[in-house]
Design a protein around this motif. Structure first.
Motif, mmCIF file in Angstrom:
data_model
loop_
_atom_site.group_PDB
_atom_site.id
_atom_site.type_symbol
_atom_site.label_atom_id
_atom_site.label_comp_id
_atom_site.label_asym_id
_atom_site.label_seq_id
_atom_site.Cartn_x
_atom_site.Cartn_y
_atom_site.Cartn_z
ATOM 1 N N PRO A 21 0.837 -1.215 0.000
ATOM 2 C CA PRO A 21 0.000 0.000 0.000
ATOM 3 C C PRO A 21 0.862 1.250 0.000
ATOM 4 N N ASN A 22 0.375 2.295 -0.622
ATOM 5 C CA ASN A 22 1.103 3.559 -0.688
ATOM 6 C C ASN A 22 0.513 4.609 0.248
ATOM 7 N N ALA A 23 -0.202 4.171 1.286
ATOM 8 C CA ALA A 23 -0.814 5.099 2.236
ATOM 9 C C ALA A 23 -0.648 4.562 3.644
ATOM 10 N N LEU A 24 -0.584 5.491 4.589
ATOM 11 C CA LEU A 24 -0.462 5.171 6.006
ATOM 12 C C LEU A 24 -1.636 5.764 6.763
ATOM 13 N N GLU A 53 5.092 15.290 -2.501
ATOM 14 C CA GLU A 53 3.733 15.297 -3.033
ATOM 15 C C GLU A 53 2.754 14.532 -2.144
ATOM 16 N N VAL A 54 3.118 14.323 -0.893
ATOM 17 C CA VAL A 54 2.251 13.576 0.003
ATOM 18 C C VAL A 54 0.969 14.360 0.266
ATOM 19 N N PHE A 69 0.999 8.615 -0.138
ATOM 20 C CA PHE A 69 2.257 8.904 -0.796
ATOM 21 C C PHE A 69 2.133 8.602 -2.287
ATOM 22 N N SER A 70 3.121 9.073 -3.045
ATOM 23 C CA SER A 70 3.115 8.832 -4.484
ATOM 24 C C SER A 70 3.545 7.420 -4.833
ATOM 25 N N ALA A 74 8.137 5.157 -0.463
ATOM 26 C CA ALA A 74 8.144 6.291 0.464
ATOM 27 C C ALA A 74 7.269 6.015 1.672
ATOM 28 N N ALA A 75 6.134 5.335 1.460
ATOM 29 C CA ALA A 75 5.267 5.005 2.590
ATOM 30 C C ALA A 75 5.943 4.023 3.534
#
Length: 213
Positions: A21-24, A53-54, A69-70, A74-75
């Motif tokens: 996943p790209n989100a927290l 760009e978060v 996150f993009s 990064a997440a």
């Protein structure tokens, strides 16, 4: 990229983050974070260092913040460095936001062959016909045999076998002992019925305030 301990050749390992996943989801954040702009700017600055760009979504009722996150890398890095860290006197918890899509991510109407299961039902599928109820089976031989029985007699419906018992119908005796001169129900309606027996309640023992040891 990974290097062996004995100084050998380097081995390249391909890691794919497409399934991550790209989100927290940030939990246990201070309540002032949802109202104070300065505190909100400090919170967002922690995550913008990993991804400029978060994006942030604040859910005040649940005390949750979704951080998108993009990319998943990064997440994962932000979660590794900021999970269980102190922010404004609170230990911040970060969890990956799971999103599950079965088939298409959009809500699709049900298939036509499944629509007749919806309540209230829609139009039935093509070729569907309503099933008619079967005609009840009446055993006239059994009814005739039962009608000929008198009080105290019995009728064997099924003969016993080595593996199954027999089925026998017993007719109860007449309430008046088989006396044909006894009045029928129409005569009993003219006479007063005997009163029902009264149920006597159990008497409660007398209360004694003294407690004896």
């Amino acid at each position: 990229m990974q290097k062996s301990e004995n100084g050998g050749d380097e081995a390249t390992v391909d890691v794919k983050f497409t399934d991550l996943p790209n989100a927290l989801i940030a939990c246990k954040v201070p309540e002032d974070l949802f109202t104070e702009d300065g505190l909100k700017a400090s919170f967002e600055a922690l995550f913008r260092s990993f991804d400029p760009e978060v994006q942030f979504q604040y859910f005040k009722s649940f005390r949750r913040i979704r951080i998108s996150f993009s990319d998943a890398l990064a997440a994962a890095e932000a979660r590794l460095r900021l999970h269980k860290t102190d922010f404004n006197g609170k230990e911040m918890r970060l969890y990956f936001a799971q999103s599950v899509h079965i088939g298409s991510p959009r809500l699709e109407p049900p298939k036509p062959e499944k629509q007749f299961l919806i309540s209230p039902p829609a139009s039935p599928p093509v070729g569907w016909e309503q099933a008619h109820d079967a005609t009840p089976v009446i055993n006239y031989d059994l009814l005739c045999a039962i009608s000929k029985l008198g009080p105290g007699e019995k009728y064997e419906l099924h003969t016993a076998t080595p593996t199954t018992p027999s089925v026998v119908i017993h007719v109860c005796d007449d309430e008046h002992g088989g006396d044909s001169s006894a009045p029928d129900d129409s005569d009993l309606d003219d006479k007063p019925r005997p009163p029902r027996p009264k149920i006597i309640q159990t008497r409660r023992p007398d209360y004694s305030p003294e407690v004896r040891q």
